[in-house]
Design an enzyme around this catalytic site. Sequence first.
Site, PDB file in Angstrom:
ATOM      1  N   HIS A 106       0.814  -1.217   0.000  1.00 30.83           N
ATOM      2  CA  HIS A 106       0.000   0.000   0.000  1.00 30.83           C
ATOM      3  C   HIS A 106       0.850   1.270   0.000  1.00 30.83           C
ATOM      4  CE1 HIS A 106       0.391  -0.147   4.533  1.00 30.83           C
ATOM      5  NE2 HIS A 106       0.400   1.159   4.375  1.00 30.83           N
ATOM      6  N   ASP A 136       0.278  -7.602   1.606  1.00 28.18           N
ATOM      7  CA  ASP A 136       0.646  -6.197   1.661  1.00 28.18           C
ATOM      8  C   ASP A 136       2.168  -6.023   1.625  1.00 28.18           C
ATOM      9  OD1 ASP A 136       0.219  -3.450   1.697  1.00 28.18           O
ATOM     10  OD2 ASP A 136       0.162  -3.342   3.889  1.00 28.18           O
ATOM     11  N   GLY A 217       3.368   6.443   8.121  1.00 22.25           N
ATOM     12  CA  GLY A 217       4.717   6.592   7.582  1.00 22.25           C
ATOM     13  C   GLY A 217       5.641   5.473   8.014  1.00 22.25           C
ATOM     14  N   ASN A 218       5.284   4.770   9.106  1.00 22.76           N
ATOM     15  CA  ASN A 218       6.076   3.617   9.555  1.00 22.76           C
ATOM     16  C   ASN A 218       5.867   2.386   8.679  1.00 22.76           C
ATOM     17  OD1 ASN A 218       5.887   4.758  12.813  1.00 22.76           O
ATOM     18  ND2 ASN A 218       7.797   3.863  12.058  1.00 22.76           N
ATOM     19  N   SER A 219       4.797   2.382   7.892  1.00 20.56           N
ATOM     20  CA  SER A 219       4.489   1.210   7.078  1.00 20.56           C
ATOM     21  C   SER A 219       5.657   0.807   6.204  1.00 20.56           C
ATOM     22  CB  SER A 219       3.281   1.500   6.176  1.00 20.56           C
ATOM     23  OG  SER A 219       2.089   1.367   6.874  1.00 20.56           O
ATOM     24  N   ILE A 279     -13.779 -22.334   0.705  1.00 11.87           N
ATOM     25  CA  ILE A 279     -14.748 -22.354   1.805  1.00 11.87           C
ATOM     26  C   ILE A 279     -14.718 -21.039   2.569  1.00 11.87           C
ATOM     27  CG2 ILE A 279     -14.581 -24.854   2.139  1.00 11.87           C
ATOM     28  CD1 ILE A 279     -12.832 -24.245   4.638  1.00 11.87           C
ATOM     29  N   MET A 281     -15.311 -19.956   6.687  1.00 12.16           N
ATOM     30  CA  MET A 281     -15.184 -20.742   7.920  1.00 12.16           C
ATOM     31  C   MET A 281     -15.209 -19.857   9.154  1.00 12.16           C
ATOM     32  SD  MET A 281     -11.166 -21.731   7.529  1.00 12.16           S
ATOM     33  CE  MET A 281      -9.960 -20.424   7.237  1.00 12.16           C
TER      34      MET A 281
END
Length: 378
Positions: A106, A136, A217-219, A279, A281
Site C-alpha cells: 500500500h 501487503d 509513515g512507519n508502514s 470455503i 469458515m
Amino acid sequence: MMESKLTKLILAGAFAGLIGGSAVLAGQEIYQNYQVTHSKVLTEANTTKSMDSSDNASTAYTKVANAVVSVVNFKQSGSSYTESSEGSGVVYKKTDGSAFIVTNNHVIDGAAKIQIITNNSKTIVADLVGKDSLTDLAVLKVADSDDLSAASFGDSEKIAVGQKVLAIGSPLGSEYASSVTEGIISAKKRLVNTDDSSSTNYGGSTVIQTDAAINPGNSGGPLINLAGQIIGINSMKLSSSSSGTAVEGIGFAIPSDQVVNIVNKLVKYGKVTRPAIGISMINLSQVPADEQKSKLKLPTDISGGVVVYKVNDSSPASKAGLKKYDLITAIDGKAVSTQADLREQLYTHKVGDKIKLTYYRGTAKKTVTVKLNQTLKS
C-alpha cells in the site's frame, strides 16, 4: 438457532475466514499507515544469529539504521510528478550491484515513480520488482550505494510474548526518518482481515501484534529484535474498536518467515499465486458450547478446529464432498485449531497439489483428498 447466531457473528464481523472467495470485514477500524503529504525459504541474509546478554536497543538500532529507508510514492499529473505519499522500507539483500528493499504494497500502490531516501539523505530512484496485495508486501530494487547496508532476517517462529522489539521508520514522512520506538510483542499470531486495492477481501492475515508505536509513515519499516534482526515488517495499526472506542498500542507486523517466503517469490516471479479450497469458515471457539453439541453434534473431547460455514460451488472442497458445518481439524495430519493454522498450512502448498483434509461430520471422523486450485487473485 445456530443459523441466526452465526449470522449475527458474521454481521458483527466476529468471523472472517475465506480461503478462495470473498469474506466479511471485521468490525474494527484498521488503518494502514502511509503518510499523505501533498495531495521457510531463506535469502542470502544471515538468519542464524541468536541473541545474547550484550544485545540492547542502541546496538540493535545501529546494526540496521543504514538499511532503513524512506519510500516516496509519486503520482503523475500531466508531464510532471507530484509526491503523493511516504512510507518506509528496509534493505534485505545486496547483490550484483543492486540493493533489494521490502516495503508494504500500500506504500507504493498506484505510483508512477518511486524514490527512496537513505539514512544519509541520499535520494535514489527505485524500480518495482513485484507486489502482493494479500500480504501487503512489495519488493523494490535500487542501484547499490555505500549509503545502504543490508539487514538480516530473524526467525519469527522463535519470538516470544513479552519480548522487547523496536519499530524503525519514517513516521509522518521523511522529516522524521529513522525514528525508533520500543515496545514488546503482545501476541505472536493475530488474524486480521486483508483487503486489496479493489476492496476484495481475502480473509485473515496472520500478523505479530506489538505495542511499539507505529504511526503513519512507519508502514514498510522493520520490526526488529534486540539482536538487530528483522522479525517483521510493520504494516498497520488498530485505531478504534467496533464500538468506536479509541485504541492505543495495538500495531501489527507481517512475520519475517512469511516475508522471506513472499519476497523470494516476488523476486523470482514478480507475483504470488496461492492455492485455495473454496470455503468460508469460523473458529470452533466462536461457536457457543450448546450449539457445538446440538447443531454440530461433535464429540465432547473436540476443542479446536474450523467450522465450514459455506462451500463455494465447483470448488475443490465441493468436489471433495465437504458440507456446511463440517469441522476441519487437520491438513496432512497436522492439527488445525484456528483459521490462522489452516492458512499457514495451506499456503505451504502449490496450486495443483493434493492435500489430505481431516474433518468431523457430527461424531464421524473423515479424511478426504482435496486437489487445490488457484485463488481468484494474488
